[in-house]
Design a protein around this motif. Structure first.
Motif, PDB file in Angstrom:
ATOM      1  N   GLU A   3     -10.325  58.003  51.689  1.00  0.00           N
ATOM      2  CA  GLU A   3     -11.499  57.371  51.089  1.00  0.00           C
ATOM      3  C   GLU A   3     -12.516  58.425  50.631  1.00  0.00           C
ATOM      4  OE1 GLU A   3     -15.059  54.767  52.880  1.00  0.00           O
ATOM      5  OE2 GLU A   3     -13.076  53.870  53.141  1.00  0.00           O
ATOM      6  N   VAL A   4     -12.735  59.429  51.441  1.00  0.00           N
ATOM      7  CA  VAL A   4     -13.672  60.504  51.095  1.00  0.00           C
ATOM      8  C   VAL A   4     -13.182  61.237  49.858  1.00  0.00           C
ATOM      9  CG1 VAL A   4     -14.610  62.722  51.844  1.00  0.00           C
ATOM     10  CG2 VAL A   4     -14.603  60.780  53.418  1.00  0.00           C
ATOM     11  N   CYS A   6     -11.207  60.175  47.516  1.00  0.00           N
ATOM     12  CA  CYS A   6     -11.324  59.295  46.346  1.00  0.00           C
ATOM     13  C   CYS A   6     -12.765  59.214  45.852  1.00  0.00           C
ATOM     14  CB  CYS A   6     -10.800  57.906  46.674  1.00  0.00           C
ATOM     15  SG  CYS A   6      -9.007  57.817  46.847  1.00  0.00           S
ATOM     16  N   GLU A   7     -13.698  59.098  46.783  1.00  0.00           N
ATOM     17  CA  GLU A   7     -15.119  59.035  46.396  1.00  0.00           C
ATOM     18  C   GLU A   7     -15.558  60.309  45.698  1.00  0.00           C
ATOM     19  OE1 GLU A   7     -17.397  58.411  49.925  1.00  0.00           O
ATOM     20  OE2 GLU A   7     -16.518  56.440  50.296  1.00  0.00           O
ATOM     21  N   ARG A  10     -13.665  60.962  42.531  1.00  0.00           N
ATOM     22  CA  ARG A  10     -13.786  59.822  41.618  1.00  0.00           C
ATOM     23  C   ARG A  10     -12.431  59.358  41.092  1.00  0.00           C
ATOM     24  NH1 ARG A  10     -19.610  60.457  38.924  1.00  0.00           N
ATOM     25  NH2 ARG A  10     -20.518  61.611  40.634  1.00  0.00           N
ATOM     26  N   THR A  29     -17.099  69.971  45.028  1.00  0.00           N
ATOM     27  CA  THR A  29     -16.384  69.063  45.915  1.00  0.00           C
ATOM     28  C   THR A  29     -16.147  69.704  47.270  1.00  0.00           C
ATOM     29  OG1 THR A  29     -14.247  69.745  45.004  1.00  0.00           O
ATOM     30  CG2 THR A  29     -15.220  67.755  44.108  1.00  0.00           C
ATOM     31  N   ARG A  36     -19.054  65.060  54.267  1.00  0.00           N
ATOM     32  CA  ARG A  36     -18.736  63.642  54.494  1.00  0.00           C
ATOM     33  C   ARG A  36     -17.775  63.463  55.667  1.00  0.00           C
ATOM     34  NH1 ARG A  36     -18.798  60.585  48.654  1.00  0.00           N
ATOM     35  NH2 ARG A  36     -20.557  61.751  47.838  1.00  0.00           N
TER      36      ARG A  36
END
Length: 71
Positions: A3-4, A6-7, A10, A29, A36
């Motif tokens: 999830e991290v 992907c966030e 993007r 990044t 995160r």
């Protein structure tokens, strides 16, 4: 972790064996992802781990090891 990634990258999804840098990871990044992960998982992943284990599944193993060491 997925999830991290992907966030920050993007992307709608990231495969287990995809390489962070091949997906467009760069210096910005590399500052966002560790922050995160620390916030969400409570694990401080050292910067060199991203270069030594750039695939999602490889880095997940590193995170698991770090979490186990904290217990």
């Amino acid at each position: 972790m997925r999830e991290v990634w992907c966030e920050v990258l993007r992307l709608p999804d990231v495969g287990d064996r995809e390489d962070l840098f091949g997906l467009g990871g760069h210096s910005i990044t590399m500052s966002q992802i560790p922050a995160r992960l620390l916030d969400r998982l409570g694990v401080d992943v050292p910067l060199d781990a991203y270069f030594d284990a750039p695939a999602l599944e490889e880095l997940a193993a590193v995170v698991d090891g770090l979490q186990s060491a904290q217990e």
